[in-house]
Structure formats: structure tokens, C-alpha cells
Design a protein around this motif. Structure first.
Motif, short mmCIF file in Angstrom:
data_model
loop_
_atom_site.label_atom_id
_atom_site.label_comp_id
_atom_site.label_asym_id
_atom_site.label_seq_id
_atom_site.Cartn_x
_atom_site.Cartn_y
_atom_site.Cartn_z
N PHE A 78 -3.84 10.41 20.61
CA PHE A 78 -4.33 11.72 20.19
C PHE A 78 -4.18 11.89 18.68
CE2 PHE A 78 -3.95 16.27 19.40
CZ PHE A 78 -5.08 16.74 20.05
N TYR A 79 -3.00 11.58 18.14
CA TYR A 79 -2.76 11.74 16.71
C TYR A 79 -3.69 10.85 15.88
CZ TYR A 79 1.31 14.86 16.63
OH TYR A 79 2.13 15.95 16.71
N SER A 80 -4.11 9.72 16.44
CA SER A 80 -4.97 8.79 15.69
C SER A 80 -6.36 9.37 15.44
CB SER A 80 -5.09 7.46 16.44
OG SER A 80 -5.84 7.61 17.64
N ARG A 81 -6.71 10.44 16.13
CA ARG A 81 -8.03 11.03 15.93
C ARG A 81 -8.10 11.86 14.65
NH1 ARG A 81 -10.04 13.24 21.80
NH2 ARG A 81 -11.74 14.00 20.49
N ALA A 82 -6.97 12.19 14.06
CA ALA A 82 -6.98 12.86 12.76
C ALA A 82 -7.32 11.82 11.69
CB ALA A 82 -5.62 13.49 12.47
N GLY A 83 -7.70 12.28 10.51
CA GLY A 83 -7.98 11.36 9.42
C GLY A 83 -9.07 11.85 8.50
#
Length: 591
Positions: A367-372
Motif C-alpha cells: 500500500f505504501y509503495s503506491r505513494a510517490g
């Protein structure tokens, strides 16, 4: 279309015997009389499908029919999302006539009747791909881009584009012919599965750019970058929700998405009552105009907590594809993890630590990897910055959700009960909190170029002074004021000066509530010069008296408009006070 019948019911978990193929995370509808309850498949085992029902299951019985939709949980994306309040399934809460949404009913997320002034951006004959901009409409203060749907495959050629004029979201705005010669008609609406990341950008290294929050303890001491990730753990009453509200109001972002994925009491009430009243310091209008709230209602089971975080992230990715800076805040991800634990236990899966699912770290990391921050097909930049809160039971930062999150989030803002009780706000622990971005050479170079040379090194010196002051405090508390050298008191009060005069802020003061980066630079350099100067004292009383007076001058500067007459007057008074101490040291031959 695959169908099935319920064979088992455990709260909102149902087991279904199916007569055809079923996909993981596929949506299905339980036929209960005249209503259809929306559900999601979370496990498939032979001809059995296990689904979590997003509605109260009271009245369901074994043998009830189930219809499978052939698609995943989707939300509608288009103009009209901002200023709205949605539940965890994107039902528009503002459109409800009753107190609660009746089971099986859907409140449309977007207004199909409202007309928008459409301005074409693409031209006939232009080659386009998924995510490319076809036109734009005005949504509050945002230029809302109408895009080629994200599920469009390959390239296509525009055969027709609507002219400038008023259109509804259901009116066609363009027609595109794909490589096989098939023509596709597009309007302003598109649907996307919430558990699949929206990808409409190039895969290449991303630049660093600090996301300013207006909070000195974050921007200076533990900065988060645009497109970065952070989380705020802390026990009840330490100010997690208040801190997120402050970041939302003062953060340097175009769009604010607030996901209340578990907090149902006073925190949610404050969001609904305060956000419409908050004045946006960037525009002078209400903050709600560039905000969207996703909130679980008390009539929904805990499974909706999981859906809501994905709904919030998908909306954030949608606006990122318009080249906007999006700030996504989730409160509290612990409730989301507890929903995962509850469903895992009902499925009788092998439990991990504290009965959470074994794959909890992987779920959180995904889930956190979808930020950026991303570069779009047209070269524009867009970003999603994600900050979640964690509510560990009893403030235990060693519990699974906090530990799993700390492995993937780049910034750690630990709230301390003692600091909150002593009214030191924001109550972010100055020693335990960190930002991993400070260790990146690329980020250090960015700060050298955009703030000042050696900025990161100066921040690390401040952290060293805080650590040294904390150690001195322990010695003073154990041995007493008279039993330790004067240098211990000086170390302690140096750290107190950084804390009281710089890191703490007053959210009720118009000047101190939001500190821009140029002011942070000035005040930080001033405080660090004073804290690194070797003032000498005869006893601890002199140390205490000097630093308390100096802190008072610095705080008066914080409450004054930057570089105003009042600000400069306080600065002159501070300079005179410090110079007097220097003269005392010289006369006594200490320096």
C-alpha cells in the motif's frame, strides 16, 4: 455470469458454493429479498469462495443466492469529487436524506446533471495513451483534467474532440480509434479497481523536493519529501488527529485526501464540522474546496475500513495523473490492520504476532509503495505524499502494525505522552523520531541548492544537541541540580532552547501556526548560533535564568510577523541581552 449460494455465515464473512469461475477480489452481490448486498471475494478454495460483506449481515441465511459481477471493487473517477464526503465504498454521504444509508442502496458519487465548462486540450489526429489529457474543466479551484481512461490499452488516434462548451460528465468529450481500427467514445467518467495502482507515467528516477508542512519539527528536523511516506504512531490523546489537521491545512499540496478508516468518534466529527469552516491560507477560500473526505459510517462493518484506505489512495492517484501534488492522510491505519486481523481469524488462517495476518508487513508495504512522485506521459510531474497514523495499544511502539509500517515508511513521527501532558505541541518525540531522507546524498544536495549549503549537517548537529541534552536531563534528575557540573545544565538548556523556541508551535496563533521555509531558515540559524556559543556560568541558577530569558525573546519573535517592526524589535532586544552576557564573560576573564 457466475452464481452461487451461501453455505456458511460468520458475522460479515460468508462462504459461497459457486457454479463457475471466480477471481480473487471480485465483487459479488448477496441477494437478500429485494436488496443486494455488496461483497468482495477474499479467498477462493476449489468451488468455495469466501467473501466479506460490506453491509450488516443481519437476516442473511444459508441458501441465499449470490451473483458475481466479473469485476473488482471499483470507484467512479471524474469531476465533482472535491468537497465531497464519501463512505468506504464511495457512497456520497452528503446526498443522504436519512441518517444511515440503507443496506443495498447506493448513493451516486458524482452528480450526473451538473454541467461543466469543457475546454479541449487534445486535437484531432493526435496519438494518445492511457492517462493522456483530452481536455479540462474547472472543479472548485482546481483545473480538472479529463483523461483517456486508464484501462485503454496501447495507443490510439483521436478522431473527434468536443468543442468548448458546457457538458455533463456523461456527455462524450472525445472519440479515439485504436490500432485495430475500433473506435472508443470517452466521457468525463472512468472507473478503476481500487486495489490496482493507477499507472499512467514513465518509469524513471524521481527528483527530490521537500514537502513543506509549516511545522518546524517536521520540515527542519525530520523532513518529508514530495511523494514521500511517513507515519505518526502514538497513544490516545497525544494529538495524532490534530497534527494531521494541521498538516492538511498548512501542507504545500494542491489536493488533500483525508481517509478516516477507523476513527468513528470525536475525531470524525471534528473533520466534518471543522474542515468546511477552515480557511485555506493558500487561496483565502475554504479548505474544503480542495479536500475530499473518505469516512466509514458507524452502520458499516469493519471490512469497510480496508476498502476506505484503497478508495482514498485511488482518488489520490487519479489527481496525481493530472500533474497535481496530492497529500493523503489516513487515520488510523491500526483500524485497517485490525479489520485484516478479524477477517484472517474468521478464515482460520495461521496467525502471526498478536494474531495479525502473517502477510501484514507485505500488505502494508504494497500500500505504501503506491505513494510517490511521477513524471506523466506529457512530461508534467505529479505526486502522492502519504502520511498515516498508527494507534498502538498502550502506546507500545513494538507492536506489529507499528513495526511493519516502520520498515516501509521513510519518516517516523513518534508522539510522546509525556510531551503531550506537558503541553509541548506538536508532541513529536525529538530524539526517537527520524527522517531517512536526511541520509540520502541526493536529498542533501537538494537542500544545499534550495535552502543553504550544509543544511543537513546543521540539522544533524541540532539532533546531537537534543540527544546530549536528554542525557544531561537524566543525570540531573538522578543526581540533583547541585551534584552535576554546570556544563550538564548548559547542555540541557541548549536542548530546551531548540525545543521551546524552535520546535514547539502554537496552533492558535496566526503567526506561529504556520512557519514558511524562509522563516524556518532564519530562526533555525539564529537558534543554532546561540546554542553553539560557549556561554560560561558560575552555577546552575545562572544557566537557568539566562536560557529562560533567551527562550522568551525567541518565542516573542515566533509570535511576530516575520521581519515586521515588532519582530525586529524583539530581535534587537535579544541581541542586546546576549551581548550583555558576552560582556560579563569577558569582564570575568572566562572567555
Amino acid at each position: 455470469m457466475t452464481k452461487g449460494k451461501i453455505t456458511n455465515i460468520i458475522a460479515n464473512l460468508i462462504t459461497i458454493k459457486v457454479d463457475g469461475p471466480v477471481s480473487q477480489n471480485e465483487i459479488c452481490y448477496v441477494v437478500a429479498g429485494s436488496t443486494k448486498l455488496r461483497s468482495e471475494v477474499i479467498k477462493v478454495e476449489g468451488d468455495l469462495a469466501f467473501a466479506q460483506v460490506f453491509e450488516i449481515t443481519t437476516g442473511l441465511k444459508v441458501g441465499d443466492a449470490v451473483e458475481f459481477a466479473g469485476s473488482m471493487l471499483e470507484i467512479e473517477l471524474g469531476p465533482g469529487i472535491l468537497s465531497q464526503n464519501f463512505d468506504g465504498l464511495q457512497n456520497n454521504l452528503d446526498g443522504l436524506e436519512e441518517t444511515f444509508l440503507e443496506p443495498g442502496k447506493i448513493a451516486p458519487a458524482l452528480d450526473a446533471k451538473k454541467k461543466y465548462e469543457f475546454l479541449p486540450l487534445a486535437k484531432k489526429g493526435q496519438t494518445v495513451r492511457a492517462g493522456d489529457w483530452l481536455g479540462e474543466v474547472s472543479e472548485n479551484i482546481i483545473s480538472h483534467k479529463v483523461m483517456v481512461p486508464f484501462n485503454f490499452r496501447g495507443e490510439g488516434t483521436i478522431s473527434w474532440v468536443a468543442e468548448k462548451g458546457e457538458l455533463t460528465i456523461e456527455d462524450d468529450v472525445a472519440k479515439v480509434t485504436d490500432v485495430k481500427g475500433k473506435e472508443h467514445s470517452f466521457n468525463m467518467i472512468q472507473k478503476w479497481p481500487v486495489k490496482l495502482p493507477i499507472k499512467s507515467y514513465k518509469d524513471k528516477p524521481r527528483p527530490f523536493n521537500i514537502l513543506q508542512t509549516g511545522l518546524r519539527v517536521i520540515d527542519t528536523l525530520n523532513p518529508i519529501t514530495e511523494g514521500g511516506t511517513g507515519f505518526i504512531p502514538g497513544p490516545f490523546g497525544t494529538g495524532k488527529t490534530v497534527l494531521q489537521h494541521s498538516i492538511a491545512k498548512n501542507g504545500d499540496a494542491d489536493i488533500i485526501i483525508v481517509t478516516a478508516c477507523g476513527e468513528r468518534a470525536n475525531e470524525v466529527v471534528e473533520i466534518f464540522t471543522e474542515f468546511p469552516e477552515l480557511i485555506d491560507p493558500r487561496t483565502g477560500k475554504t479548505l474544503q474546496e480542495r479536500t475530499c473526505i473518505v469516512c466509514n459510517t458507524s452502520s458499516m462493518p469493519v471490512s469497510s475500513r480496508e476498502a476506505s484506505v484503497y478508495v482514498g489512495m485511488t482518488i489520490a492517484e487519479y489527481y496525481r495523473a493530472m500533474g497535481l501534488k496530492v497529500l493523503l492522510l489516513a487515520d488510523s491505519t491500526s483500524r485497517w490492520a485490525q479489520a485484516l486481523r478479524e477477517m484472517s481469524n474468521r478464515l482460520e488462517e495461521l496467525p502471526g504476532p498478536d494474531a495479525f495476518p502473517m502477510d501484514l508487513p507485505a500488505i502494508i508495504a504494497n500500500f505504501y509503495s503506491r505513494a510517490g512522485i511521477v513524471e506523466l506521459n506529457n512530461g508534467e510531474m505529479g505526486s502522492v505524499t502519504f502520511i498515516g497514523t498508527v494507534s498502538p495499544a498502550g502506546g507500545n511502539l513494538k507492536e506489529p502494525v507499528t513495526e511493519s509500517t516502520s520498515k516501509v515508511a521513510r519518516c517516523f513521527y513518534a508522539l510522546n505522552q509525556g510531551r503531550a501532558d506537558s503541553k509541548r505541541y506538536p508532541a513529536i518525540e525529538t530524539v526517537d523520531s527520524y527522517s531517512k531522507y536526511l541520509d540520502y546524498p541526493e536529498f542533501e544536495k537538494y537542500m544545499d541548492d534550495h535552502i543553504q549549503a550544509g543544511w543537513v549537517g546543521q540539522v544533524k548537529k541540532a539532533k546531537d544537541l537534543l540527544i546530549k541534552g536528554n542525557e544531561a536531563k537524566v543525570q540531573i534528575n538522578i543526581l540533583g541540580d547541585d551534584a552535576v557540573p554546570v556544563e550538564y545544565h548548559r547542555d540541557f538548556w541548549r536542548s530546551e532552547t531548540i525545543d521551546f523556541a524552535y520546535l514547539q508551535q502554537d496552533s492558535f496563533d496566526d503567526q506561529d501556526m504556520n512557519c514558511p521555509m524562509d522563516r524556518q531558515k532564519y530562526m533555525f540559524n539564529l537558534v543554532m548560533r546561540l546554542c553553539q556559543e560557549d556561554f560560561e556560568f558560575e552555577n546552575f541558577n545562572e544557566v537557568t535564568d539566562f536560557y529562560k530569558k533567551m527562550i522568551n525573546y525567541l518565542r516573542q519573535m515566533n509570535y511576530s510577523e516575520f521581519e515586521s517592526e515588532e519582530f525586529n524589535t524583539n530581535k534587537e532586544a535579544l541581541d542586546q541581552f546576549v551581548e550583555e552576557q558576552r560582556n560579563v564573560n569577558e569582564r570575568e576573564g572566562i572567555q
